[in-house]
Write an enzyme that holds these catalytic residues in place. Structure first.
Site, PDB file in Angstrom:
ATOM      1  N   HIS A 285      -3.653 -13.858  13.983  1.00  0.00           N
ATOM      2  CA  HIS A 285      -2.796 -12.802  14.102  1.00  0.00           C
ATOM      3  C   HIS A 285      -1.803 -12.726  15.337  1.00  0.00           C
ATOM      4  CE1 HIS A 285      -5.531 -10.201  11.307  1.00  0.00           C
ATOM      5  NE2 HIS A 285      -5.494 -11.282  10.823  1.00  0.00           N
TER       6      HIS A 285
ATOM      7  N   TYR B  99       2.188  -5.815  13.088  1.00  0.00           N
ATOM      8  CA  TYR B  99       1.077  -5.317  12.481  1.00  0.00           C
ATOM      9  C   TYR B  99       0.240  -4.713  13.439  1.00  0.00           C
ATOM     10  CZ  TYR B  99      -2.501  -4.459   9.336  1.00  0.00           C
ATOM     11  OH  TYR B  99      -3.759  -3.595   8.467  1.00  0.00           O
TER      12      TYR B  99
ATOM     13  N   GLU C  87      -9.390  -4.902   4.657  1.00  0.00           N
ATOM     14  CA  GLU C  87      -9.111  -3.668   3.787  1.00  0.00           C
ATOM     15  C   GLU C  87      -7.974  -4.034   2.873  1.00  0.00           C
ATOM     16  OE1 GLU C  87     -11.266  -0.458   3.236  1.00  0.00           O
ATOM     17  OE2 GLU C  87     -11.660  -1.682   4.894  1.00  0.00           O
TER      18      GLU C  87
ATOM     19  N   ASP D 259      -1.766  -5.299   3.287  1.00  0.00           N
ATOM     20  CA  ASP D 259      -2.006  -5.590   4.843  1.00  0.00           C
ATOM     21  C   ASP D 259      -2.741  -6.616   5.087  1.00  0.00           C
ATOM     22  OD1 ASP D 259      -0.393  -3.249   5.546  1.00  0.00           O
ATOM     23  OD2 ASP D 259      -2.199  -2.044   6.202  1.00  0.00           O
TER      24      ASP D 259
ATOM     25  N   ARG E 274      -2.937  -3.488  13.558  1.00  0.00           N
ATOM     26  CA  ARG E 274      -4.388  -3.480  13.481  1.00  0.00           C
ATOM     27  C   ARG E 274      -4.743  -4.929  13.854  1.00  0.00           C
ATOM     28  NH1 ARG E 274      -3.704   0.110   9.129  1.00  0.00           N
ATOM     29  NH2 ARG E 274      -4.206   2.007   9.645  1.00  0.00           N
TER      30      ARG E 274
ATOM     31  N   ASP F 295      -5.448  -7.560   6.777  1.00  0.00           N
ATOM     32  CA  ASP F 295      -6.853  -7.427   7.209  1.00  0.00           C
ATOM     33  C   ASP F 295      -7.733  -7.316   6.120  1.00  0.00           C
ATOM     34  OD1 ASP F 295      -6.270  -4.965   6.194  1.00  0.00           O
ATOM     35  OD2 ASP F 295      -6.303  -3.983   8.150  1.00  0.00           O
TER      36      ASP F 295
ATOM     37  N   GLU G 114       0.838  -1.261   0.077  1.00  0.00           N
ATOM     38  CA  GLU G 114       0.013   0.061   0.006  1.00  0.00           C
ATOM     39  C   GLU G 114       0.807   1.398  -0.151  1.00  0.00           C
ATOM     40  OE1 GLU G 114      -0.108  -2.494   2.238  1.00  0.00           O
ATOM     41  OE2 GLU G 114      -2.217  -2.735   3.088  1.00  0.00           O
TER      42      GLU G 114
END
Length: 765
Positions: free
Chosen positions: A354, A307, A86, A82, A309, A84, A9
């Site tokens: 995670h 990470y 998104e 990432d 989140r 997740d 990203e």
């Protein structure tokens, strides 16, 4: 050699990853999402199973072109966005664009995921690629569709029923409800007085306190003693009984363990950063993103944390082993527990695959990283490092002592004390607390007392207290409230809070959220007519449904159908049946002091106020915080003065910005005048050369200077005028401008001139 293209990203993440890739890899950044829903009605087609109508984001065109060009030269595509929903959606959109541009053909596409930007993690991800997870993509699409459907249907309704420019969000609305309900609870709160009695004691040359716990054989409750006379009467009685001493009747010693808090997840990191560092949630996440994506260390970028989140408290086995090794080296083997500490997340549907937020290597201690980090980065890294290390240390051991002391037959005082006998994890870190004292509120040691000891009583103090309302939400407590309600997820807490402030539904005062009048009206409207959709349990259920979609347990389209049908029916019904005044006005049980008609609580251009239902014939208004008598007095006629525009009497009125002089013929005549007489400056108006420049205050209290002949001459300036002509353009005056950067300057007020000269500020007398 095979040419591999890796897409992430952000450019900083791309730079760090490139460090661990071989020569056959090219790493590019997408700079976030490349596609999004059409920014207009119909972007989600509710008639055709919620088909999502996407378009490429125009401002991303150059990044799209760069990725397409690179892919045409590459043999293999790795999507490393990432880990997740998104990130999964970004990868899915990138693949779609490349297919649409005919840049993929039959080239292999691999999705790789890692939770820390380190060489072992990236090599493992390359060795174990997977396909794009459509379950995660569909969960993101469902969330995006829900947010779109709520926003594009509730927002226009708010425009029509409340005020133009308002908007409503699916998750932000329940968060606003929390803030408003807390404010209403504070406003309803009635403080109660209560008293307690504390004995100031001394034994073995050591002073300590004991609180009266039993009086005449009855245990004292909070409101047993409610006034000064009662407290003083009890004091007089006990002082007479004690005769300067109390007798120890019981001594109880205990030892208890206090366990460390688990490693950080997103919400706990945001809460601690708010409590201890004063960082907003948005700022915390930005800094954490920087630490995750890579910091320049010794000539190359290094990812310092995993990470950020996440809602999992798991840690990799090798990370735990490294932590235990560091604890032994740095704090001694005695501070390493025999067994590895395991933690269980409290969040529902947490992604247990995670990891928690931790340093990629605890051997990179904060002091060794300090020179490479800016102050905010260092503070957050230091916080994460300490929390991570402490969570694998032994428990703290606390010795507590409780002593009962008698005063006659049926009266007893109680004293407590504690001392940390073995600090354990407290050597490194203690978790912060919100609004309440910690469990270890008893501080200090008591003398070594035994049953039968007689201690000296120096004084008996009567202490007055008042109950306090619950505190307003801080960023930390609001996140905790959302987590407790099951609302929001790791990636959304920061955006929820920033959205509430950006829309001016809630403001931060002394780091506490206070709802604005607009926020109150919006939530009142939603709670009254869309009760289900601001219900905490309903919102939490939707979040769980999205988690179930991500886990492959539910299909996303049926979830949207279940939501959409009743929601659309409700929107249509409210649109037809509810009038604007039903939402913006609230009838009060009070009559207008001028005409006797009912008063209403109304929403004005900015704030709420109380006004007469007889408007425009009756113009009575007052501030919410002003009582009726004051407002009526404030409307008194000014003797001997008439309105210069219509010759009607002038009144002193109360407005949003305080009292002012206004025409009694309002709204037909809108003449207003400040109550404060403008100060003379002695400088002639440069525009008309007839009036004098006067110092005035605006409605909002800001100082400005304008011609005394207003409204015939409307010349005005914000800066103080000086009776000196401009040496550049010969304008009759200059103005004094003071800024932090340049200090005091004489500047020409004409924007086309640009003359400015720095001058020394005259010292105050």
């Amino acid at each position: 050699m095979t040419k591999n293209l890796v897409i992430v990203e952000s450019p900083s993440k791309a730079k760090t990853i490139k460090k661990y890739m071989g020569p056959g890899f090219e790493v590019l950044a997408s700079y976030g999402h490349l596609r999004d829903l059409l920014p207009k009605k119909g972007a989600v087609d509710t008639d055709h199973d919620f088909a999502m109508n996407y378009q490429n984001i125009e401002k991303q065109s150059k990044h799209i072109a760069a990725i397409v060009a690179a892919m045409k030269k590459a043999d293999v595509l790795y999507l490393a966005t990432d880990a997740d929903r998104e990130g999964e959606a970004i990868s899915w959109h990138i693949q779609h664009i490349l297919k649409e541009k005919k840049a993929l053909a039959k080239k292999p596409v691999h999705r790789i995921v890692f939770y820390e930007i380190t060489k072992p993690a990236i090599q493992l991800a390359l060795a174990e690629p997977r396909d794009i997870s459509m379950e995660l993509v569909n969960a993101q699409q469902a969330r995006r569709a829900l947010d779109y459907l709520v926003g594009f249907n509730l927002s226009p309704l708010l425009w029509r029923k409340v005020r133009r420019g308002l908007s409503a969000g699916r998750v932000q609305s329940p968060a606003l409800r929390l803030i408003v309900e807390r404010e209403e609870e504070i406003e309803r709160f009635v403080s109660q007085e209560y008293w307690d009695l504390t004995a100031a004691l001394e034994a073995q040359k050591q002073a300590f306190n004991a609180k009266l716990q039993i009086y005449k054989g009855e245990k004292l409750e909070q409101f047993t003693i409610t006034n000064a006379d009662q407290a003083e009467g009890i004091k007089k009685e006990l002082v007479a009984i004690a005769k300067g001493t109390l007798k120890v009747t019981a001594v109880e010693k205990k030892q208890r363990k206090r366990n460390p808090a688990g490693p950080f997840i997103t919400s706990s990191m945001q809460q601690e950063a708010a409590r201890k560092l004063g960082l907003t949630t948005d700022r915390t996440m930005r800094i954490a993103q920087q630490l995750y994506e890579g910091i320049e260390i010794d000539g190359g970028p290094v990812g310092l944390i995993t990470y950020m989140r996440t809602d999992s408290v798991n840690m990799a086995q090798e990370a735990v082993e490294e932590i235990r090794s560091l604890i032994e080296q740095r704090y001694g083997k005695e501070n390493v527990p025999e067994e590895v500490r395991l933690y269980r997340t409290k969040a529902k549907n947490a992604q247990e695959a995670h990891e928690a937020i931790r340093p990629t290597s605890v051997m990179r201690t904060p002091e060794t990283m300090k020179d490479y980090l800016n102050p905010e980065q260092f503070k957050l890294y230091d916080l994460i490092w300490k929390r991570t290390v402490a969570c694998q240390m032994i428990s703290a051991t606390i010795d507590t002592v409780a002593v009962d002391l008698s005063c006659g037959e049926q009266n007893s005082f109680h004293a407590t004390g504690s001392v940390i006998s073995d600090p354990g994890f407290i050597l490194v870190y203690q978790e912060g607390h919100d609004d309440k004292a910690s469990d270890d509120s008893e501080e200090g040691l008591l003398p070594a007392l035994v049953k039968g000891d007689v201690v000296k009583m120096d004084d008996l103090l009567c202490n007055q207290h008042f109950t306090e309302p619950p505190p307003r939400y801080s960023e930390a407590t609001l996140i905790k409230g959302l987590v407790d309600c099951g609302i929001g997820r790791p990636s959304t807490y920061a955006s929820i809070i920033s959205t509430l402030q950006r829309r001016e539904y809630a403001l931060l005062e002394n780091k506490r959220f206070k709802p604005t009048d607009v926020g109150r009206v919006v939530i009142r409207f939603l709670a009254q007519y869309f009760t289900r959709y601001v219900d905490y349990d309903f919102t939490a259920k939707l979040e769980n449904d999205l988690d179930a979609i991500a886990d492959g347990q539910k299909e996303w389209v049926p979830v949207l159908h279940e939501f959409w049908a009743p929601f659309k029916t409700q929107v249509d019904e409210i649109t037809e049946t509810i009038k604007r005044k039903d939402v913006t006005q609230e009838t009060l049980d009070e009559k207008c002091p001028l005409c006797g008609k009912p008063l209403t609580l109304r929403l004005g251009k900015r704030d709420r106020f109380i006004g007469c239902t007889g408007y425009p014939e009756c113009t009575y208004t007052r501030s919410i915080n002003e009582d009726s008598a004051a407002a009526t007095a404030g409307a008194e006629q000014i003797e001997g003065r008439e309105c210069p525009q219509c010759a009607n009497p002038l009144n002193v009125k109360q407005g949003r910005y305080g009292k002012f002089i206004g025409c009694s013929n309002y709204p037909k005549c809108r003449f207003v005048e400040s109550l404060q007489k403008p100060a003379e400056t002695g400088v002639e108006c440069p525009e008309c050369s007839k009036g004098q420049m006067l110092k005035r205050r605006s409605r909002r209290g800001k100082v400005f200077f304008s011609c005394s002949r207003y409204p015939d001459c409307k010349y005005a300036t914000w800066n103080e005028p000086v009776a000196q002509p401009c040496p550049k353009c010969a304008w009759p005056i200059l103005t004094k401008k003071v800024t932090k950067k340049k200090g005091t300057e004489l500047v020409c007020p004409r924007p086309t001139c640009g003359y400015a000269k720095q001058v020394a500020e005259e010292p105050a007398e």
